[in-house]
Structure formats: C-alpha cells, structure tokens
Design a protein around this motif. Structure first.
Motif, PDB file in Angstrom:
ATOM      1  N   GLN A   4       0.909  -1.206  -0.286  1.00  0.00           N
ATOM      2  CA  GLN A   4       0.128  -0.141  -0.413  1.00  0.00           C
ATOM      3  C   GLN A   4       1.233   1.197   0.079  1.00  0.00           C
ATOM      4  OE1 GLN A   4      -3.056   0.060   3.275  1.00  0.00           O
ATOM      5  NE2 GLN A   4      -3.529   1.805   2.591  1.00  0.00           N
ATOM      6  N   THR A   5       1.802   0.887   0.284  1.00  0.00           N
ATOM      7  CA  THR A   5       2.694   2.535   1.083  1.00  0.00           C
ATOM      8  C   THR A   5       3.378   2.551  -0.750  1.00  0.00           C
ATOM      9  OG1 THR A   5       3.344   1.931   2.993  1.00  0.00           O
ATOM     10  CG2 THR A   5       5.287   3.641   1.223  1.00  0.00           C
ATOM     11  N   VAL A   6       3.629   2.059  -1.349  1.00  0.00           N
ATOM     12  CA  VAL A   6       4.695   1.861  -2.616  1.00  0.00           C
ATOM     13  C   VAL A   6       3.306   2.186  -3.831  1.00  0.00           C
ATOM     14  CG1 VAL A   6       5.450   0.771  -5.189  1.00  0.00           C
ATOM     15  CG2 VAL A   6       5.613  -0.067  -2.380  1.00  0.00           C
ATOM     16  N   VAL A   7       2.055   1.959  -3.245  1.00  0.00           N
ATOM     17  CA  VAL A   7       0.920   2.799  -4.189  1.00  0.00           C
ATOM     18  C   VAL A   7       0.645   4.140  -3.684  1.00  0.00           C
ATOM     19  CG1 VAL A   7      -1.504   2.571  -4.637  1.00  0.00           C
ATOM     20  CG2 VAL A   7      -0.345   0.080  -4.598  1.00  0.00           C
ATOM     21  N   MET A   8       0.439   4.444  -2.127  1.00  0.00           N
ATOM     22  CA  MET A   8       0.374   5.910  -1.767  1.00  0.00           C
ATOM     23  C   MET A   8       1.557   6.766  -2.889  1.00  0.00           C
ATOM     24  SD  MET A   8      -1.964   5.797   0.013  1.00  0.00           S
ATOM     25  CE  MET A   8      -1.688   7.520   0.626  1.00  0.00           C
ATOM     26  N   ASN A   9       2.685   6.220  -2.660  1.00  0.00           N
ATOM     27  CA  ASN A   9       4.056   7.285  -3.028  1.00  0.00           C
ATOM     28  C   ASN A   9       3.926   7.277  -4.969  1.00  0.00           C
ATOM     29  OD1 ASN A   9       5.185   7.219  -0.685  1.00  0.00           O
ATOM     30  ND2 ASN A   9       6.010   5.263  -1.174  1.00  0.00           N
ATOM     31  N   ARG A  10       2.804   6.028  -5.461  1.00  0.00           N
ATOM     32  CA  ARG A  10       2.910   6.564  -6.838  1.00  0.00           C
ATOM     33  C   ARG A  10       1.844   7.486  -7.205  1.00  0.00           C
ATOM     34  NH1 ARG A  10       2.706  -0.080  -8.821  1.00  0.00           N
ATOM     35  NH2 ARG A  10       5.084   0.013  -9.035  1.00  0.00           N
ATOM     36  N   THR A  11       0.726   7.417  -6.054  1.00  0.00           N
ATOM     37  CA  THR A  11      -0.016   8.197  -6.330  1.00  0.00           C
ATOM     38  C   THR A  11       0.480   9.833  -6.158  1.00  0.00           C
ATOM     39  OG1 THR A  11      -0.889   8.297  -4.029  1.00  0.00           O
ATOM     40  CG2 THR A  11      -1.693   7.164  -5.904  1.00  0.00           C
ATOM     41  N   LYS A  12       1.459  10.350  -4.996  1.00  0.00           N
ATOM     42  CA  LYS A  12       2.038  11.083  -4.837  1.00  0.00           C
ATOM     43  C   LYS A  12       3.190  11.296  -5.659  1.00  0.00           C
ATOM     44  CE  LYS A  12       2.069   9.896  -0.099  1.00  0.00           C
ATOM     45  NZ  LYS A  12       3.571   9.671   1.288  1.00  0.00           N
ATOM     46  N   THR A  13       2.348  12.387  -7.176  1.00  0.00           N
ATOM     47  CA  THR A  13       2.951  13.234  -8.026  1.00  0.00           C
ATOM     48  C   THR A  13       2.264  14.777  -7.513  1.00  0.00           C
ATOM     49  OG1 THR A  13       1.231  13.001  -9.564  1.00  0.00           O
ATOM     50  CG2 THR A  13       2.525  11.201  -9.604  1.00  0.00           C
ATOM     51  N   PHE A  14       3.197  15.165  -8.799  1.00  0.00           N
ATOM     52  CA  PHE A  14       3.281  16.291  -9.073  1.00  0.00           C
ATOM     53  C   PHE A  14       2.457  17.070  -9.162  1.00  0.00           C
ATOM     54  CE2 PHE A  14       3.175  20.708 -11.726  1.00  0.00           C
ATOM     55  CZ  PHE A  14       3.539  21.499 -10.547  1.00  0.00           C
ATOM     56  N   GLN A  15       1.983  16.694 -10.213  1.00  0.00           N
ATOM     57  CA  GLN A  15       0.330  16.497 -11.177  1.00  0.00           C
ATOM     58  C   GLN A  15      -0.497  16.524 -10.229  1.00  0.00           C
ATOM     59  OE1 GLN A  15       2.757  14.653 -12.383  1.00  0.00           O
ATOM     60  NE2 GLN A  15       3.201  16.158 -14.281  1.00  0.00           N
ATOM     61  N   ARG A  16      -0.933  15.637  -9.374  1.00  0.00           N
ATOM     62  CA  ARG A  16      -1.965  15.260  -8.799  1.00  0.00           C
ATOM     63  C   ARG A  16      -1.749  15.884  -7.172  1.00  0.00           C
ATOM     64  NH1 ARG A  16      -6.666  13.362  -7.301  1.00  0.00           N
ATOM     65  NH2 ARG A  16      -6.529  12.437  -5.121  1.00  0.00           N
ATOM     66  N   ALA A  17      -0.656  16.882  -6.879  1.00  0.00           N
ATOM     67  CA  ALA A  17      -0.720  17.651  -5.829  1.00  0.00           C
ATOM     68  C   ALA A  17      -1.323  19.079  -6.583  1.00  0.00           C
ATOM     69  CB  ALA A  17       1.108  17.893  -5.036  1.00  0.00           C
TER      70      ALA A  17
END
Length: 523
Positions: A4-17
């Motif tokens: 789950q941590t890896v998945v969360m990190n993948r969503t923490k992109t600049f575009q998502r921010a």
C-alpha cells in the motif's frame, strides 16, 4: 503484491498535488475575514508548525495596493546579493503555482513542491476529522506551505507579500517580522477592505507590530494620517521613504531592472526595508538576540538617506519580475506586458507604454498598436479603458483569461458552455470600448483635432486565438460590423512592418500570454 505504501507513493506526483491544491478552491474563503485569520492558527498547528518556530523565521512583511510584488522582488534581490539564502512568497502566479514560493529567486522545483506539498497536506488531512472536517482554502494552504518550505529549507530571510489587505490576511499570522513595508495605497478590493482610502489604509496597517519598524512611500494625507494613528496605537515606529533621486544625489543615476517611473518609489522602499533588515541582522549577531526598535521613535518621520552599497545598486539593476512592465520581442511583434488592474496602476502602465512608443518611434517607423485586454472580478473595466484611450490603438482585442479552447484545433469554433459567461463579459468590455471611442471621436471633431481613426475591436474565445490573429492565423470568433479580418490587418502590417501589443487589465491574462510566448517558463 505491491504494498500500500508503494501505491500511495505513486499517487504523490506533482500533477496530483496540483489537482488536490486546485480542489481547495472549492472551499472558498470565509465571509468573515476575522474568522479566516483565526482559522489559520489552527491550520498552522495541524501542519506541525509551532508559533514559536514561525517567530524565529526572519521575515520582511509587505502590503499595499500597488507595487507589493515589485517592492518584494527588489528587496529579495538586494538581500540575496549579500549572500543570504532567501525565501519569497507572492501572489498570484502567472504561469505555474510554483512561482508563488521561491528559494534564492527561483520558483521552487517540482520535486521540492511535491515533497513539501504532501507533507503539509497529509498532516491536515489526517487531522480534519477531529476538527469538523475543515481544510484550508487555496490561499490559506499555499501560505502554510510557504512557511513549511522556508523553515525546512532554512532560509536566512523570507520576504512575504500580503494577499489582500493586511489586518485579516492569512499572512498576518506572522507575529514577529523584522520590518514591515506599505507600498502606494489606492482603491482595490473595496468590497472587502472598504470604500474609502481611510478604511483601506486601516486594513493595510494591520500588519504593524509593536516595536517593529515600518516604512511606507509618500501617500496622500488622509491615508497617511490613518497609518500614523495605527502605528501610534500599536507602538510601531513608522517612517516615510525618501525619493529615489535623494539617493542619486550621492551615487548618480540608478538603473532599475523593472521599467516604469512608478518603480522608483518601490525601489526606494526596498532600499529602506533591506537596509533596516541588514542593520538589525548585524546588530543581532553582535548581541546574540533580536533587539526591537524602541516604540518611542518619532512617528512618520522621514527615513534617513544613506549611501547604497554596490550590492544594493546591483540588486536594483538585476531585479526581474514577470508581467510587470515587461517587454518581450517575438519577431516583428513586440509585447508589452503589465498586469495593471486598478485605475492608478493603469495610469502608470499607460505612461510607461507611451514612453516606450515615443522612444521606439524616434528610431523606427511607426508600428501598429494593438491592445489585448481583459478584467476579472468586480473591476471597473470602463474606467481602465478610459485611461487606455490616450494610447490611440489601431486594434483592441478582448478575450477571456482562458489559455485555449477545445475548438482551437478545428476549422470552425463552437464555443463551449464553460466560456460563455467570460465571453459575454468580453462583449460588455468591447461595447464599453466602442462607446468610449465614439465619444472621444466626437470630442476631437468638435475641437477640430486630427487623430487616429477609431480603433477596430474584436473578441476572441481564448488567449491562443487572439495571439494567432495577431500573427495573422485566424479570424476572430466575434466581430462587430465594420471590423476587420486578417486581410486588412496584413495590408496595414505591410505598411508598418512591425506590431506593438500592450497586454494589460489582468495578471491572469498576462500569465496566459506568457505561457504561450515563453513555454519554457512552465518547465
């Protein structure tokens, strides 16, 4: 199996921010400004920043109506020339949101923005259930993010520009700035700040703090009186910056990186702010602690004229600030960009543009003059356009602050519903422009004056289509009877050879134009 941590990190992109940040605009500021500032204290705590930590952040706090950003830019550049690591928080941005938070003069990188965004946002999101689900709105969050960045990046000094007003502005959570500045005052955001200069001055003076020196520029008597009274009530030593020519008497003519006569008062204020900070910083290092200026100093006395150092003179000369009296040459077209959106700032803009045209005409043949204009919010478009009449434009173009529309790549425009309202606003602006031109023409005929023919006016659905027309790329989507298309424009261009375009009325419009003309700014 992916954790789950890896998945969360993948969503923490600049575009998502950026998407999450933009969603905070839906929160909207609270109607009562006092509650907005009060809420900042809770958000600050939830972000993990203590008031004590914020107190230790060396801050120059600047408010005013006109020239806040320019004054901050001058000040930051001067301090940076002394070798200090600087932070700079400003608004609005022109091309991308990272412009609002700067380290050593440059917008924060995408990597750092992403890192610090998620650190701050997740702390707020994790604690929202315990606080009624509340989250900060857009400007509140960016202010919190700026504080978080400057503390983590260990800047020596943070230059903080007020958003709106001062008394209830989100940035006024700052309790212990080292020095405060108030630029030229005028009418803006009257629905929030008041309908008189006195009420506006009272709001701006809300950033004064006991014992903290404050500097302002020459003001009208009534608002200056309010600044004096508030300074006395708060116990804040207030000084009026000298004129720039008083410095020049000692060092000779100064060269400023920002064009326009009005920038001279901003530069003078920046000299006082930077000098005050440097002197107190030096004193603090010797004493090992911050010493406040005695509250008993004479109020509104003239600030002392000192001899600027080489670092200061170079700082003023090297200052850059996008979209403010900026000139950008693109082939045969020269763009003059200034985000003026009040009557006073538009007068300064027109003075600058006319001076540029006079200097240009002395060395080259006359250029076609084009106005690209829009306003936002409750701006008095007619008042701004009236000031612009003296420029005698050949063409006036109006478009929403929309970068481009889905129809841009098609042969025929089909205006989407999302731009119908701003497009209607542009039609109203065009109508005002035509009425003002008609009245001016009648006035000139009555006085038997020879003048340029009434400028043609056109409306476009977006910024890109207006720029394409300037480069003879396409027809306007809306044009009144008697207006012209690229054919006549091409004929007139052949006669002159060059085009001068003034882009003004809205910083968002200026930013949209810069995004197309200088795509590297977004990298």
């Amino acid at each position: 199996m992916v954790s789950q941590t890896v998945v969360m990190n993948r969503t923490k992109t600049f575009q998502r921010a950026v998407c999450v940040l933009n969603s905070l605009q839906n929160n909207g500021p609270q109607k009562k400004p006092g509650l907005q500032l009060q809420a900042m204290q809770g958000f600050l705590h939830r972000t993990g920043i203590t008031v004590g930590e914020l107190d230790k952040l060396n801050i120059i706090h600047v408010t005013g109506t006109k020239g806040k950003g320019s004054t901050c830019a001058f000040t930051e550049r001067i301090i940076r020339n002394y070798g200090f690591r600087t932070g700079f928080y400003s608004s609005p941005h022109l091309v991308h949101v990272r412009e609002r938070i700067r380290i050593n003069g440059g917008p924060i990188s995408k990597h750092l923005f992403t890192k610090y965004f998620w650190e701050a946002y997740e702390r707020l999101d994790d604690t929202k259930d315990a606080h009624g689900g509340t989250m900060p709105f857009y400007f509140q969050f960016l202010t919190l993010l700026a504080f978080h960045v400057f503390l983590q990046e260990r800047v020596d000094l943070a230059v903080i520009e007020v958003g709106i007003g001062g008394q209830y502005d989100c940035t006024n959570i700052i309790r212990k700035p080292w020095v405060c500045g108030i630029t030229s005052l005028g009418f803006d955001h009257c629905s929030l700040l008041g309908e008189t200069m006195e009420k506006i001055a009272w709001q701006k003076a809300g950033i004064f703090k006991p014992g903290v020196p404050a500097f302002t520029v020459r003001q009208q008597l009534s608002p200056l009186t309010i600044l004096q009274r508030r300074a006395e009530d708060i116990g804040c030593p207030l000084y009026v910056s000298p004129e720039l020519d008083q410095y020049e008497a000692a060092v000779g003519p100064m060269s400023l990186g920002l064009s326009g006569k009005h920038q001279r008062s901003n530069a003078s204020l920046a000299l006082q702010l930077s000098y005050s900070w440097l002197q107190r910083h030096k004193a603090e290092e010797k004493r090992g602690g911050l010493s406040l200026v005695p509250a008993g100093c004479r109020l509104s006395s003239q600030a002392a004229v000192f001899q600027p150092s080489t670092a200061m003179l170079k700082g003023l000369q090297q200052t850059e600030w996008l979209g403010r009296n900026q000139t950008l040459k693109c082939g045969s077209v020269t763009y003059y960009l200034d985000g003026a959106h009040t009557t006073a700032s538009m007068q300064a803009c027109v003075y600058w543009f006319r001076q540029e045209m006079m200097q240009r005409d002395q060395t080259q043949s006359r250029a076609l003059k084009i106005l690209l204009f829009n306003t936002t919010g409750e701006r008095d478009s007619a008042a701004l356009l009236k000031v612009l009449l003296t420029c005698q434009f050949d063409y006036a173009l109006f478009c929403p602050n929309v970068s481009e529309t889905p129809a841009d790549n098609t042969a025929h425009h089909s205006i989407s519903m999302c731009v119908q309202r701003p497009l209607a606003h542009c039609r109203e602006i065009q109508s005002s422009w035509q009425s003002l031109n008609a009245a001016e023409t009648i006035h000139h005929h009555q006085r038997h004056l020879v003048t340029n023919p009434v400028s043609h006016s056109l409306v476009f659905p977006c910024i890109l289509s207006a720029l394409r027309w300037i480069n003879q790329g396409e027809q306007p989507v809306l044009k009144p009877a008697g207006s012209v298309g690229p054919t006549e424009f091409s004929e007139r261009l052949r006669e002159t050879g060059t085009v001068s375009v003034l882009v003004t009325g809205s910083l968002y419009l200026v930013g949209g134009v810069l995004k197309h003309l200088e795509p590297t700014l977004d990298s």
